[in-house]
Motif scaffolding. Structure first.
Motif, PDB file in Angstrom:
ATOM      1  N   TYR A 142     -27.037  -0.851  76.285  1.00  0.00           N
ATOM      2  CA  TYR A 142     -28.056  -1.912  76.339  1.00  0.00           C
ATOM      3  C   TYR A 142     -27.752  -2.812  77.523  1.00  0.00           C
ATOM      4  N   ASN A 206     -23.227  -2.051  72.038  1.00  0.00           N
ATOM      5  CA  ASN A 206     -24.514  -2.233  71.380  1.00  0.00           C
ATOM      6  C   ASN A 206     -24.908  -0.998  70.590  1.00  0.00           C
ATOM      7  N   ASP A 234     -21.525  -3.221  83.429  1.00  0.00           N
ATOM      8  CA  ASP A 234     -22.199  -4.325  82.749  1.00  0.00           C
ATOM      9  C   ASP A 234     -21.183  -4.957  81.797  1.00  0.00           C
TER      10      ASP A 234
HETATM   11  N1  PLP Z   1     -25.989  -6.452  78.892  1.00  0.00           N
HETATM   12  C1  PLP Z   1     -25.322  -6.301  77.740  1.00  0.00           C
HETATM   13  C2  PLP Z   1     -24.175  -5.350  77.672  1.00  0.00           C
HETATM   14  C3  PLP Z   1     -25.679  -7.048  76.616  1.00  0.00           C
HETATM   15  O1  PLP Z   1     -25.026  -6.871  75.460  1.00  0.00           O
HETATM   16  C4  PLP Z   1     -26.748  -7.962  76.723  1.00  0.00           C
HETATM   17  C5  PLP Z   1     -27.143  -8.776  75.563  1.00  0.00           C
HETATM   18  O2  PLP Z   1     -26.593  -8.724  74.497  1.00  0.00           O
HETATM   19  C6  PLP Z   1     -27.412  -8.071  77.940  1.00  0.00           C
HETATM   20  C7  PLP Z   1     -27.003  -7.317  79.009  1.00  0.00           C
HETATM   21  C8  PLP Z   1     -28.551  -9.033  78.091  1.00  0.00           C
HETATM   22  O3  PLP Z   1     -28.071 -10.339  78.072  1.00  0.00           O
HETATM   23  P1  PLP Z   1     -29.061 -11.552  77.672  1.00  0.00           P
HETATM   24  O4  PLP Z   1     -29.362 -11.393  76.237  1.00  0.00           O
HETATM   25  O5  PLP Z   1     -28.262 -12.778  78.016  1.00  0.00           O
HETATM   26  O6  PLP Z   1     -30.255 -11.412  78.542  1.00  0.00           O
END
Ligand code: PLP
Length: 445
Positions: A142, A206, A234
């Motif tokens: 995610y 996630n 990420d």
């Molecule tokens: N990247 C990862 C791995 C995440 O777990 C999340 C959100 O949980 C995001 C990006 C997106 O972040 P945001 O909810 O602050 O937009």
């Protein structure tokens, strides 16, 4: 527990907020409890019920609900001095310097307002820097609510995972199974010349919490180098949680070209960031031609809170404490599962944990379960830990969401309602909180 006031508030919310909430995951069944306030490692709802909190705002709250005194002082100072200007401030530079000093991949950084914005900008930067279109992602990963990554299927048949995204947008995304070296090598063989980058959570957090098998990130690094593509970690969840101040990339010893951040680096305020080698980050406008901009980006209150947050972690035993409690909790849950529900398994790393309701039971574990070991290959339970999206898809989500999660809530433990979302131990949690939680697990299972 009485939830009358929460129920009434939800009734009001339903007529003015879509689904009664501002983020879909909060719409728990039959209605969410509304929070009155936090207190250390606990939250108290609108009806006065108290819960040990492991949701922790979905990850940002490393200290729980009582930020260390320097964080609170900095927030007050910057909030009353502005709070924002549309012009740069020294605190943005200080925060950037701190992150660049500690995170291996980061020479330069740009701050934005959410993890989603960070991954959107990172994908655009990867495409701009390489002149290529395609992005490899992991099935079950995610990266926020963005068009390029809300894509499912395989590399041959990618399609949007939500309505509202044109089918054609998904053409440039190549979803592969995590931890499958052959699958990603094949994708590079076929599309290597047009792959701008591989976007991957260093630990998939996630879909339960799925660690990389030995050598997986090295393989991604090698494939990217061979084909001139960028490796993008990420670290929105893992950043400054897994691997301490060096983040997950320090823990695994693999340095990506770009890293996205969010959550913890904002000290409890909305934040995101894209970091990486200077020659890449400088391709953002105005020094380069990849457009990036944001009214609230680098907001002084967020920068001050985030900076004091990280400085406090550098100067105190924060990671030691949360990781010790994380391990204690995972080991305790593993023992309980083994006694009462051997088909379930606990996964996690550092201060993250989740119980995955798999449907396939393990063989005789002989009391050897080391599920607290972060899915080491030599763990006797390793074969039963999910390693790919297909493994996780076997989880009994209904049982988690409709029965277990509710039962834990009724016993005063607040977990993430979705079977696949991580949970977090914070610095304010105590050994007593862990013991109370384990008792609740015993009852609920
Ligand atoms: N990247 C990862 C791995 C995440 O777990 C999340 C959100 O949980 C995001 C990006 C997106 O972040 P945001 O909810 O602050 O937009």
């Amino acid at each position: 527990m009485n939830h009358e006031r929460s129920r009434d508030l939800y009734g009001r919310a339903l007529s003015v907020l879509s689904g009664g909430v501002n983020s879909s995951v909060r719409a728990t069944r039959p209605y969410p409890f509304f929070v009155e306030r936090g207190d250390g490692g606990h939250v108290i709802d609108a009806d006065g019920n108290r819960y040990v909190d492991y949701v922790m705002g979905y990850g940002p709250l490393l200290y729980g609900h009582d930020a260390p005194e320097p964080v609170q002082a900095a927030v007050q100072k910057y909030a009353s001095a502005g709070p924002m200007y549309g012009a740069p401030t020294e605190i943005e530079v200080e925060h950037a310097e701190f992150v660049a000093r500690h995170v291996p991949s980061v020479e330069m950084i740009r701050f934005v307002n959410s993890g989603t914005e960070a991954t959107v900008s990172a994908v655009r930067l990867a495409r701009g820097a390489t002149g290529r279109n395609k992005i490899v992602i992991m099935q079950g990963g995610y990266h926020g609510a963005q068009e390029s990554t809300l894509v499912e299927g395989g590399p041959e048949n990618p399609h949007p995972s939500t309505s509202g995204i044109p089918e054609s947008f998904a053409e440039h995304t190549l979803p592969v199974p995590f931890n499958d070296e052959e699958a990603v090598a094949e994708v590079f063989e076929e599309h290597g010349d047009d792959i701008a980058g591989v976007l991957v959570e260093p630990i998939l957090a996630n879909m339960g919490i799925v660690a990389p098998v030995d050598g997986y990130h090295e393989t991604l690094r090698d494939l990217c180098d061979e084909h001139g593509s960028l490796l993008i970690f990420d670290e929105v969840i893992t950043g400054f949680r897994v691997g301490g101040l060096q983040c997950a990339q320090g823990k695994f010893g693999v340095t990506p070209d770009l890293t996205t951040f969010g959550k913890i680096i904002g000290g409890g305020f909305p934040v995101g960031a894209i970091g990486g080698r200077a020659e890449l980050i400088e391709q953002f406008s105005p020094s380069g031609d990849v457009f990036q901009s944001g009214t609230f980006s680098g907001h002084p209150v967020t920068m001050a809170a985030g900076h004091e947050y990280l400085k406090y972690a550098a100067e105190n035993d924060v990671y030691e404490h949360v990781n010790r409690l994380g391990e204690k909790l995972r080991r305790g849950i593993a023992d309980i599962c083994e006694d009462q529900a051997p088909e379930y398994t606990v996964v996690g790393s550092d201060s993250m944990f989740k119980t995955v309701f798999t449907r396939e039971g393990p063989a005789d574990l002989d009391g050897q379960c080391e599920a607290g070991c972060q899915q080491r290959a030599d763990c006797p339970r390793f074969d039963y830990c999910p390693k790919t999206g297909a493994d996780v898809a076997k989880a009994d989500t209904e049982r988690w969401e409709r029965i277990f999660w509710q039962e834990m809530k009724d016993q005063g433990v607040f977990l993430t309602a979705n079977q696949f979302e991580s949970q977090f131990v914070c610095y304010a949690h105590t050994d007593e909180d862990i013991e109370e939680t384990l008792e609740a697990y015993k009852e609920a299972l």
